[in-house]
Motif scaffolding. Structure first.
Motif, PDB file in Angstrom:
ATOM      1  N   HIS A 148      17.139  54.363 -28.037  1.00 21.29           N
ATOM      2  CA  HIS A 148      16.744  55.676 -28.022  1.00 21.29           C
ATOM      3  C   HIS A 148      16.192  56.658 -27.402  1.00 21.29           C
ATOM      4  O   HIS A 148      15.647  57.397 -26.434  1.00 21.29           O
ATOM      5  CB  HIS A 148      18.101  56.276 -28.869  1.00 21.29           C
ATOM      6  CG  HIS A 148      19.177  55.904 -28.395  1.00 21.29           C
ATOM      7  ND1 HIS A 148      19.326  55.071 -29.112  1.00 21.29           N
ATOM      8  CD2 HIS A 148      20.960  56.010 -28.142  1.00 21.29           C
ATOM      9  CE1 HIS A 148      20.464  53.835 -29.123  1.00 21.29           C
ATOM     10  NE2 HIS A 148      21.547  55.097 -28.591  1.00 21.29           N
ATOM     11  N   ASP A 184      14.291  55.435 -24.047  1.00 20.79           N
ATOM     12  CA  ASP A 184      15.027  55.754 -23.126  1.00 20.79           C
ATOM     13  C   ASP A 184      14.988  57.520 -22.834  1.00 20.79           C
ATOM     14  O   ASP A 184      14.899  57.544 -21.506  1.00 20.79           O
ATOM     15  CB  ASP A 184      16.531  55.286 -22.927  1.00 20.79           C
ATOM     16  CG  ASP A 184      17.340  55.930 -22.512  1.00 20.79           C
ATOM     17  OD1 ASP A 184      17.774  54.851 -21.586  1.00 20.79           O
ATOM     18  OD2 ASP A 184      17.913  57.050 -22.655  1.00 20.79           O
ATOM     19  N   ASN A 212      11.668  51.154  -7.327  1.00 23.16           N
ATOM     20  CA  ASN A 212      12.562  50.592  -7.740  1.00 23.16           C
ATOM     21  C   ASN A 212      13.314  49.923  -6.970  1.00 23.16           C
ATOM     22  O   ASN A 212      13.398  47.911  -7.250  1.00 23.16           O
ATOM     23  CB  ASN A 212      13.720  51.718  -8.664  1.00 23.16           C
ATOM     24  CG  ASN A 212      13.509  52.701  -9.597  1.00 23.16           C
ATOM     25  OD1 ASN A 212      12.514  52.155 -10.716  1.00 23.16           O
ATOM     26  ND2 ASN A 212      14.319  53.439  -9.976  1.00 23.16           N
ATOM     27  N   GLN A 217      14.223  48.763 -12.417  1.00 25.72           N
ATOM     28  CA  GLN A 217      14.839  49.632 -12.728  1.00 25.72           C
ATOM     29  C   GLN A 217      13.128  50.148 -13.584  1.00 25.72           C
ATOM     30  O   GLN A 217      13.202  50.317 -14.603  1.00 25.72           O
ATOM     31  CB  GLN A 217      15.761  50.546 -14.128  1.00 25.72           C
ATOM     32  CG  GLN A 217      15.882  51.937 -14.335  1.00 25.72           C
ATOM     33  CD  GLN A 217      15.986  52.895 -13.028  1.00 25.72           C
ATOM     34  OE1 GLN A 217      17.492  51.795 -12.396  1.00 25.72           O
ATOM     35  NE2 GLN A 217      15.641  54.283 -13.020  1.00 25.72           N
ATOM     36  N   GLY A 255      19.187  62.393 -14.635  1.00 29.35           N
ATOM     37  CA  GLY A 255      19.884  62.325 -15.939  1.00 29.35           C
ATOM     38  C   GLY A 255      18.772  62.698 -16.849  1.00 29.35           C
ATOM     39  O   GLY A 255      17.262  61.874 -16.940  1.00 29.35           O
ATOM     40  N   SER A 307      18.808  61.533 -20.205  1.00 27.00           N
ATOM     41  CA  SER A 307      19.214  60.198 -20.751  1.00 27.00           C
ATOM     42  C   SER A 307      19.863  58.762 -20.473  1.00 27.00           C
ATOM     43  O   SER A 307      20.676  59.413 -19.178  1.00 27.00           O
ATOM     44  CB  SER A 307      19.435  59.842 -22.614  1.00 27.00           C
ATOM     45  OG  SER A 307      20.863  60.998 -22.546  1.00 27.00           O
ATOM     46  N   SER A 308      20.430  57.684 -20.513  1.00 28.24           N
ATOM     47  CA  SER A 308      21.291  56.749 -20.162  1.00 28.24           C
ATOM     48  C   SER A 308      22.159  56.962 -20.808  1.00 28.24           C
ATOM     49  O   SER A 308      22.424  57.351 -22.219  1.00 28.24           O
ATOM     50  CB  SER A 308      21.821  55.933 -21.033  1.00 28.24           C
ATOM     51  OG  SER A 308      19.755  54.741 -19.865  1.00 28.24           O
ATOM     52  N   ILE A 309      23.860  57.102 -20.500  1.00 29.13           N
ATOM     53  CA  ILE A 309      25.403  56.516 -20.859  1.00 29.13           C
ATOM     54  C   ILE A 309      25.124  55.514 -22.547  1.00 29.13           C
ATOM     55  O   ILE A 309      25.385  56.239 -23.379  1.00 29.13           O
ATOM     56  CB  ILE A 309      25.697  56.738 -19.795  1.00 29.13           C
ATOM     57  CG1 ILE A 309      25.917  57.828 -19.172  1.00 29.13           C
ATOM     58  CG2 ILE A 309      27.612  56.786 -20.926  1.00 29.13           C
ATOM     59  CD1 ILE A 309      26.956  57.849 -18.331  1.00 29.13           C
ATOM     60  N   TYR A 310      25.359  54.289 -21.551  1.00 31.23           N
ATOM     61  CA  TYR A 310      25.075  53.210 -22.812  1.00 31.23           C
ATOM     62  C   TYR A 310      23.885  53.298 -23.423  1.00 31.23           C
ATOM     63  O   TYR A 310      22.537  52.471 -22.121  1.00 31.23           O
ATOM     64  CB  TYR A 310      25.856  53.158 -23.140  1.00 31.23           C
ATOM     65  CG  TYR A 310      27.617  53.029 -22.001  1.00 31.23           C
ATOM     66  CD1 TYR A 310      28.667  53.180 -23.302  1.00 31.23           C
ATOM     67  CD2 TYR A 310      27.849  53.166 -20.589  1.00 31.23           C
ATOM     68  CE1 TYR A 310      29.494  53.672 -23.281  1.00 31.23           C
ATOM     69  CE2 TYR A 310      29.463  53.562 -20.818  1.00 31.23           C
ATOM     70  CZ  TYR A 310      29.809  55.003 -21.657  1.00 31.23           C
ATOM     71  OH  TYR A 310      31.059  54.454 -21.516  1.00 31.23           O
ATOM     72  N   VAL A 311      23.280  52.652 -24.529  1.00 30.67           N
ATOM     73  CA  VAL A 311      21.579  52.746 -24.437  1.00 30.67           C
ATOM     74  C   VAL A 311      21.946  51.509 -26.077  1.00 30.67           C
ATOM     75  O   VAL A 311      22.489  51.633 -26.943  1.00 30.67           O
ATOM     76  CB  VAL A 311      20.549  53.194 -25.036  1.00 30.67           C
ATOM     77  CG1 VAL A 311      19.417  52.617 -25.305  1.00 30.67           C
ATOM     78  CG2 VAL A 311      20.364  54.197 -24.368  1.00 30.67           C
ATOM     79  N   TYR A 365      13.464  55.840 -14.229  1.00 30.38           N
ATOM     80  CA  TYR A 365      14.318  56.992 -14.294  1.00 30.38           C
ATOM     81  C   TYR A 365      14.024  58.251 -13.361  1.00 30.38           C
ATOM     82  O   TYR A 365      13.771  58.678 -13.361  1.00 30.38           O
ATOM     83  CB  TYR A 365      14.978  57.127 -15.389  1.00 30.38           C
ATOM     84  CG  TYR A 365      15.326  55.582 -16.538  1.00 30.38           C
ATOM     85  CD1 TYR A 365      16.328  55.099 -16.319  1.00 30.38           C
ATOM     86  CD2 TYR A 365      14.139  55.580 -17.611  1.00 30.38           C
ATOM     87  CE1 TYR A 365      16.314  54.041 -17.194  1.00 30.38           C
ATOM     88  CE2 TYR A 365      14.376  54.341 -18.368  1.00 30.38           C
ATOM     89  CZ  TYR A 365      15.432  53.898 -18.789  1.00 30.38           C
ATOM     90  OH  TYR A 365      15.278  52.770 -19.240  1.00 30.38           O
ATOM     91  N   HIS A 397      13.176  58.728 -19.489  1.00 29.27           N
ATOM     92  CA  HIS A 397      14.015  59.782 -18.218  1.00 29.27           C
ATOM     93  C   HIS A 397      12.894  60.835 -17.949  1.00 29.27           C
ATOM     94  O   HIS A 397      13.134  61.158 -16.938  1.00 29.27           O
ATOM     95  CB  HIS A 397      15.064  59.920 -18.288  1.00 29.27           C
ATOM     96  CG  HIS A 397      16.384  58.914 -18.705  1.00 29.27           C
ATOM     97  ND1 HIS A 397      16.395  58.286 -19.572  1.00 29.27           N
ATOM     98  CD2 HIS A 397      17.449  59.205 -18.006  1.00 29.27           C
ATOM     99  CE1 HIS A 397      17.568  56.858 -18.865  1.00 29.27           C
ATOM    100  NE2 HIS A 397      17.530  57.641 -17.707  1.00 29.27           N
TER     101      HIS A 397
END
Length: 326
Positions: A185, A188, A160, A166, A172, A174-178, A169, A192
């Protein structure tokens, strides 16, 4: 086949009941849920300790606590947590949902790789391909799960930084905001899962491929395979219908028995990649001496191990009809 499945199911029920008793007794005797409360400075008043003792059912005999716990599970009550605001049942089930998608995908990838590499290595014994597969098999087999996870995470971070974007990943589940709909989703979540899945799959693949190779070699040297070749059957038919099918039976046993170690490997992998799954739930529960949370985690793990071994027993009957007719 139905009678065979029912017999195996009836055998699994007492094993599961016995496992719940062993889990409850061992965990209840291993830690004091009030330890964090008692060691506070300044210490809490005796009334607070007495109220917490009653809430956690610690004023009841061990067998009475076990009976209340096991009967409460059928109502969805896994017992009180040291954290009074947490519902152990909903929390542990949601955490296992995160963990088992990692375990399932890792096992599927590891099984496919192990079957293909093990079979090809056996057919091409002592070739360059066999030596190469053997080298990487022993390489991954010698690596601790946490060390391989750390190496993959660091490699993802370096890639990265080199690319300036990116690509992988590393933190985490999953990402907080997708932004976007369902497919965004899903992409994402899958993104991850790449590095943790590879980490968990390679550890399992290493041992399974070596086992599949040895099992395939034993089958290839058996009398019925030589007889099939003498009858004039093609090499592909002999490999698929006679050799590979019978060689999968020992691998099925090993895969079922290894599920417990895969779950423990997932605990370490989740910690490295900072997933909020069942692994983190277990480690937090142990740190807080939350015995009911630990018991719930172990109960669900034991249930899945028993169910997976039941599936393995049924697969024996599919792979070898002589087993289900015995």
């Amino acid at each position: 086949m139905l009678a065979f499945a029912l017999r195996r199911l009836l055998v699994s029920v007492p094993i599961l009941i016995l496992s719940t008793f062993v889990v409850f007794v061992m965990v209840s005797l291993s830690a004091n849920p009030l330890s964090n409360l008692i060691t506070r400075n300044p210490p809490p008043p005796p009334q607070t300790i007495a109220a917490e003792t009653h809430r956690l059912h610690l004023d009841q005999p061990l067998m009475e606590r076990y009976w209340n716990w096991i009967t409460g599970i059928f109502r969805g009550d896994f017992g009180p947590s040291v954290n009074s605001t947490m519902d152990i049942g909903s929390e542990v089930i949601s955490r296992f949902g995160v963990t088992f998608r990692l375990i399932f995908l890792a096992m599927v990838i590891a099984l496919i790789l192990a079957i293909v590499v093990g079979a090809v290595s056996a057919v091409k014994q002592y070739s360059k391909l066999d030596y190469t597969a053997t080298f990487f098999g022993f390489l991954f087999l010698s690596m601790p799960a946490f060390w391989l996870a750390v190496l993959l995470k660091q490699a993802g971070i370096n890639i990265n930084n080199t690319v300036g974007d990116q690509v992988f990943y590393t933190i985490g589940a999953s990402s907080i905001y997708v932004q976007g709909g369902f497919w965004a989703h899903l992409g994402d979540v899958l993104g991850h899962m790449i590095l943790p899945t590879i980490s968990l799959a390679l550890i399992s693949y290493a041992s399974w491929s070596r086992f599949q190779r040895g099992s395939m070699l034993e089958v290839l040297n058996s009398d019925y395979v030589r007889l099939a070749r003498a009858k004039g059957l093609s090499r592909g038919v002999v490999m698929r219908r006679h050799a590979l099918r019978n060689a999968l039976i020992p691998l099925t046993t090993v895969t079922a028995l290894d599920l417990a170690s895969i779950i423990s490997g997932a605990v370490v992998t989740e910690k490295v990649f900072q997933w909020q799954g069942a692994g983190t739930f277990l480690l937090d529960a142990i740190a807080q001496s939350d015995v009911y949370a630990v018991e719930a985690w172990l109960l669900i793990s034991a249930t899945f191990v028993i169910l997976f071994n039941l599936v393995a027993d049924l697969l024996y009957g599919v792979l070898d009809p002589r087993i289900r007719h015995a």
